[in-house]
Design a protein around this motif. Structure first.
Motif, PDB file in Angstrom:
ATOM      1  N   MET A   1      -2.685  -6.079  -7.349  1.00  0.00           N
ATOM      2  CA  MET A   1      -1.487  -5.316  -7.040  1.00  0.00           C
ATOM      3  C   MET A   1      -1.538  -3.986  -7.779  1.00  0.00           C
ATOM      4  SD  MET A   1       1.666  -8.040  -6.912  1.00  0.00           S
ATOM      5  CE  MET A   1       1.440  -8.651  -8.579  1.00  0.00           C
ATOM      6  N   ARG A   2      -1.192  -2.932  -7.074  1.00  0.00           N
ATOM      7  CA  ARG A   2      -1.102  -1.613  -7.695  1.00  0.00           C
ATOM      8  C   ARG A   2       0.316  -1.423  -8.216  1.00  0.00           C
ATOM      9  NH1 ARG A   2      -5.381   2.262  -8.269  1.00  0.00           N
ATOM     10  NH2 ARG A   2      -7.023   1.748  -6.790  1.00  0.00           N
ATOM     11  N   GLY A   3       0.594  -2.037  -9.350  1.00  0.00           N
ATOM     12  CA  GLY A   3       1.925  -1.970  -9.917  1.00  0.00           C
ATOM     13  C   GLY A   3       2.824  -3.069  -9.387  1.00  0.00           C
ATOM     14  N   THR A   4       3.026  -3.078  -8.096  1.00  0.00           N
ATOM     15  CA  THR A   4       3.799  -4.110  -7.418  1.00  0.00           C
ATOM     16  C   THR A   4       3.290  -4.192  -5.987  1.00  0.00           C
ATOM     17  OG1 THR A   4       6.032  -4.898  -6.910  1.00  0.00           O
ATOM     18  CG2 THR A   4       5.638  -2.537  -6.652  1.00  0.00           C
ATOM     19  N   ALA A   5       3.680  -5.229  -5.274  1.00  0.00           N
ATOM     20  CA  ALA A   5       3.229  -5.380  -3.889  1.00  0.00           C
ATOM     21  C   ALA A   5       4.233  -6.213  -3.121  1.00  0.00           C
ATOM     22  CB  ALA A   5       1.845  -6.028  -3.826  1.00  0.00           C
ATOM     23  N   VAL A   6       4.288  -5.976  -1.828  1.00  0.00           N
ATOM     24  CA  VAL A   6       5.135  -6.770  -0.944  1.00  0.00           C
ATOM     25  C   VAL A   6       4.638  -8.210  -0.918  1.00  0.00           C
ATOM     26  CG1 VAL A   6       5.738  -7.137   1.487  1.00  0.00           C
ATOM     27  CG2 VAL A   6       5.894  -4.851   0.496  1.00  0.00           C
ATOM     28  N   GLN A   7       5.570  -9.142  -1.032  1.00  0.00           N
ATOM     29  CA  GLN A   7       5.249 -10.568  -0.944  1.00  0.00           C
ATOM     30  C   GLN A   7       5.469 -10.993   0.510  1.00  0.00           C
ATOM     31  OE1 GLN A   7       4.504 -12.598  -3.830  1.00  0.00           O
ATOM     32  NE2 GLN A   7       4.408 -10.690  -4.989  1.00  0.00           N
ATOM     33  N   ALA A   8       4.406 -10.962   1.291  1.00  0.00           N
ATOM     34  CA  ALA A   8       4.524 -11.227   2.728  1.00  0.00           C
ATOM     35  C   ALA A   8       4.428 -12.720   3.025  1.00  0.00           C
ATOM     36  CB  ALA A   8       3.432 -10.480   3.492  1.00  0.00           C
TER      37      ALA A   8
ATOM     38  N   LEU B   1      -4.141   3.236  -0.260  1.00  0.00           N
ATOM     39  CA  LEU B   1      -3.476   3.310  -1.560  1.00  0.00           C
ATOM     40  C   LEU B   1      -4.498   3.539  -2.668  1.00  0.00           C
ATOM     41  CD1 LEU B   1      -0.709   2.941  -3.004  1.00  0.00           C
ATOM     42  CD2 LEU B   1      -1.314   0.527  -3.248  1.00  0.00           C
ATOM     43  N   VAL B   2      -4.281   4.571  -3.493  1.00  0.00           N
ATOM     44  CA  VAL B   2      -5.243   4.906  -4.545  1.00  0.00           C
ATOM     45  C   VAL B   2      -4.608   4.948  -5.925  1.00  0.00           C
ATOM     46  CG1 VAL B   2      -6.777   6.170  -2.995  1.00  0.00           C
ATOM     47  CG2 VAL B   2      -4.910   7.386  -4.149  1.00  0.00           C
ATOM     48  N   ARG B   3      -3.306   4.753  -6.018  1.00  0.00           N
ATOM     49  CA  ARG B   3      -2.626   4.800  -7.322  1.00  0.00           C
ATOM     50  C   ARG B   3      -1.501   3.779  -7.333  1.00  0.00           C
ATOM     51  NH1 ARG B   3      -1.270   9.406  -4.608  1.00  0.00           N
ATOM     52  NH2 ARG B   3      -2.867  10.569  -5.725  1.00  0.00           N
ATOM     53  N   PRO B   4      -1.028   3.414  -8.499  1.00  0.00           N
ATOM     54  CA  PRO B   4       0.066   2.438  -8.568  1.00  0.00           C
ATOM     55  C   PRO B   4       1.312   2.936  -7.845  1.00  0.00           C
ATOM     56  CG  PRO B   4      -0.971   2.688 -10.712  1.00  0.00           C
ATOM     57  CD  PRO B   4      -1.551   3.758  -9.844  1.00  0.00           C
ATOM     58  N   ILE B   5       2.005   2.002  -7.210  1.00  0.00           N
ATOM     59  CA  ILE B   5       3.260   2.327  -6.542  1.00  0.00           C
ATOM     60  C   ILE B   5       4.321   2.648  -7.587  1.00  0.00           C
ATOM     61  CG2 ILE B   5       5.114   1.358  -5.142  1.00  0.00           C
ATOM     62  CD1 ILE B   5       3.136  -0.172  -3.583  1.00  0.00           C
ATOM     63  N   SER B   6       5.079   3.702  -7.341  1.00  0.00           N
ATOM     64  CA  SER B   6       6.125   4.096  -8.277  1.00  0.00           C
ATOM     65  C   SER B   6       7.278   4.722  -7.507  1.00  0.00           C
ATOM     66  CB  SER B   6       5.584   5.087  -9.316  1.00  0.00           C
ATOM     67  OG  SER B   6       5.101   6.262  -8.683  1.00  0.00           O
ATOM     68  N   GLY B   7       8.325   5.072  -8.226  1.00  0.00           N
ATOM     69  CA  GLY B   7       9.447   5.785  -7.644  1.00  0.00           C
ATOM     70  C   GLY B   7      10.110   5.034  -6.513  1.00  0.00           C
ATOM     71  N   GLU B   8      10.479   5.787  -5.467  1.00  0.00           N
ATOM     72  CA  GLU B   8      11.204   5.187  -4.352  1.00  0.00           C
ATOM     73  C   GLU B   8      10.363   4.169  -3.597  1.00  0.00           C
ATOM     74  OE1 GLU B   8      10.245   8.992  -1.363  1.00  0.00           O
ATOM     75  OE2 GLU B   8      12.293   8.250  -1.585  1.00  0.00           O
ATOM     76  N   TRP B   9       9.044   4.298  -3.675  1.00  0.00           N
ATOM     77  CA  TRP B   9       8.169   3.336  -3.002  1.00  0.00           C
ATOM     78  C   TRP B   9       8.249   1.976  -3.700  1.00  0.00           C
ATOM     79  CZ3 TRP B   9       5.734   4.821   1.477  1.00  0.00           C
ATOM     80  CH2 TRP B   9       5.756   6.194   1.749  1.00  0.00           C
TER      81      TRP B   9
ATOM     82  N   ASP C   1      -4.311  -3.711  -3.430  1.00  0.00           N
ATOM     83  CA  ASP C   1      -5.567  -2.981  -3.316  1.00  0.00           C
ATOM     84  C   ASP C   1      -6.507  -3.771  -2.408  1.00  0.00           C
ATOM     85  OD1 ASP C   1      -8.363  -2.165  -3.956  1.00  0.00           O
ATOM     86  OD2 ASP C   1      -7.382  -0.864  -5.418  1.00  0.00           O
ATOM     87  N   SER C   2      -6.904  -3.160  -1.315  1.00  0.00           N
ATOM     88  CA  SER C   2      -7.678  -3.887  -0.312  1.00  0.00           C
ATOM     89  C   SER C   2      -9.105  -4.177  -0.757  1.00  0.00           C
ATOM     90  CB  SER C   2      -7.710  -3.103   1.006  1.00  0.00           C
ATOM     91  OG  SER C   2      -8.180  -1.791   0.793  1.00  0.00           O
TER      92      SER C   2
END
Length: 502
Positions: free
Chosen positions: A173-180, A135-143, A167-168
């Motif tokens: 978080m790149r905009g948002t992230a899964v809460q695992a 991942l190199v950019r913030p998550i957007s759209g359908e993602w 971001d590893s």
């Protein structure tokens, strides 16, 4: 079970882990599809262990290796008799290489897949195989919509390799992230999983090297060192039977302006519990007579003017400067007098704020900023510090010298040498209360007074502090007080005690 709860010490950046993957494939003849099969198999085994009652899975797949791993998990679940549905954000017909082969194998065994529109309400577990370390950019759209759906669902979540959106390298978080609820990381642990937003989204972290040869890891210098209590216990050797108080240093805590005596008291008591031979406090005269009530071992001195500090500075081997110091006239005067003495010191709290206003570089101090203090020291803002804590640590070390502890979830410890930074992976939100930093600075000062090298003392103090917090939190994180750490600190500093485990 091939994966392990005992996590490695070595932490890496994403590009380093990709290089391990390349070496395994190109130089050791382990095919990409074999690595993908191993990853999916380990993930399915972890599902069986953590959620043995699961009968229905929803696997959300993206592209690339992460999506391919998801298709393997789905196939193994179906072959084991579990109900499994695959939802994709990249049409399987558009996949390439190993990911396409795994998607084809899923469909060949009778599995079906569909574009993600709405996750089924009735599912026992969600597998996040959307995005990996590329991942190199913030998550957007359908993602971003997919991530929000996963987070809104009541089912637990297993993240494959890293939660999508995290971001590893930086842990942001790149905009948002899964809460695992759990994350199974492969080949090399990613440093961002343990700091900044990482601890909040990764859940339980497990690791599997996928049987890569150990020689591969010698080809890269690790990016950071993961630390916890078990990693620093070698510094806590038993004391000689002939020891006396003079062997363990004379520590002076300077702080406690009017209204802030508690900070100086907590730092001083932590220093005493940390094993310093003698602990004195130079504090405002308004409360010098009462500061050591209940702890008479502390020697308290009311100091109104800088020249009254001179004899105490001559007596001390080590300083802790800052707890409750304030930034008023008294605090500024004490700060200037302490810095001019040239003694080794721990600079904390308002000492850091005063230092930000008058920067200087020294080799014989340890700075302990939280993100707000770090931002002031760097002339930036908290957001900039938190966006890349590793870079902020390096910038602080280069600008101010000595050893720096950048506090927060996944506290970082480093200096301006070539030694890789340490990252403490222990601790909990119970530390988010007044006085926790004062306890740390006192403990750190005590270890320095006892002769530990600055980096070793800093790493030991952070890890003991975090381990004590984890023990204190067994009674609950909410309502935990900084002083609740003190009895646990004493036990942890004596690992020969029968009740202390790694």
């Amino acid at each position: 079970m091939p994966y392990t709860e005992e996590l490695p010490n070595a932490l890496y950046r994403a590009e380093q882990v990709r290089e391990f993957d390349r070496i395994a494939i190109e130089e050791y003849g382990i095919s990409g599809s074999e690595l993908m099969e191993r990853a999916g198999s380990r993930a399915f085994q972890l599902i069986r262990e953590l959620w043995p009652e699961v009968a229905d899975l929803s696997v959300v797949c993206g592209a690339g290796n992460n999506g391919g791993d998801g298709y393997v998990v789905a196939r193994l679940a179906r072959q084991a008799g579990l109900a499994c549905r695959v939802f994709w954000l990249v049409d399987p017909a558009r996949l390439q290489g190993d990911a396409r082969r795994m998607a084809d194998a899923w469909h060949a065994c009778g599995g079906e897949s569909e574009p993600l529109q709405q996750l089924p309400r009735q599912t026992d577990l969600i597998v996040d195989a959307l995005l990996g370390t590329g991942l190199v950019r913030p998550i957007s759209g359908e993602w971003a919509v997919a991530v929000r759906q996963i987070n809104a669902h009541p089912a637990p979540v297993l993240a494959i390799d890293i939660p999508s959106g995290l971001d590893s390298d930086t842990g942001c978080m790149r905009g948002t992230a899964v809460q695992a609820d759990a994350t199974l990381s492969f080949i090399g642990l990613k440093q961002g999983m343990f700091t900044a937003d990482g601890p909040g989204v990764c859940g339980k972290i497990r690791f599997d090297a996928l049987e890569l040869p150990a020689q591969i890891y010698a080809r890269q210098i690790l990016a950071a060192r993961r630390l916890d209590y078990s990693k620093i216990v070698q510094h806590l050797t038993p004391r000689p039977r002939t020891a006396h108080k003079g062997d363990f240093g004379r520590l002076l805590v300077i702080g406690g302006d009017q209204g802030y005596s508690g900070a100086a008291r907590m730092a001083a008591e932590a220093a005493a519990r940390g094993g310093a031979g003698l602990v004195a406090v130079a504090t405002h005269p308004a409360h010098a007579a009462t500061l050591n009530i209940g702890r008479p071992e502390l020697m308290c001195h009311g100091v109104a003017e800088p020249d009254e500090l001179e004899a105490l500075l001559e007596w001390a081997d080590q300083l802790v400067l800052g707890p409750g110091l304030g930034q008023g006239e008294w605090g500024r005067a004490m700060f200037a007098a302490a810095c001019s003495a040239g003694l080794p010191m721990v600079a904390d709290a308002d000492a850091l704020n005063l230092l930000a206003a008058q920067p200087e570089r020294r080799a014989n101090w340890v700075l302990t900023p939280h993100p707000g203090e770090a931002a002031r020291l760097l002339g930036s803002d908290v957001g900039s510090v938190q966006r890349d804590r590793f870079q902020a640590l390096q910038d602080l070390s280069l600008r101010y010298g000595g050893v720096v502890i950048l506090k927060g979830p996944g506290s970082l410890i480093g200096d301006d040498s070539s030694r890789r930074p340490g990252l403490c992976s222990a601790g909990n939100p119970g530390l988010a209360s007044g006085g926790s930093g004062d306890i740390l600075s006192g403990l750190l000062g005590a270890l320095l007074a006892q002769g530990l090298a600055a980096q070793d003392a800093a790493e030991t103090a952070v890890c003991v502090h975090a381990a004590a917090a984890d023990r204190a939190a067994e009674a609950g994180e909410r309502g935990m007080l900084a002083s609740d750490l003190l009895p646990h600190i004493r036990r942890l500093l004596n690992p020969e005690s029968a009740d202390v485990g790694a």
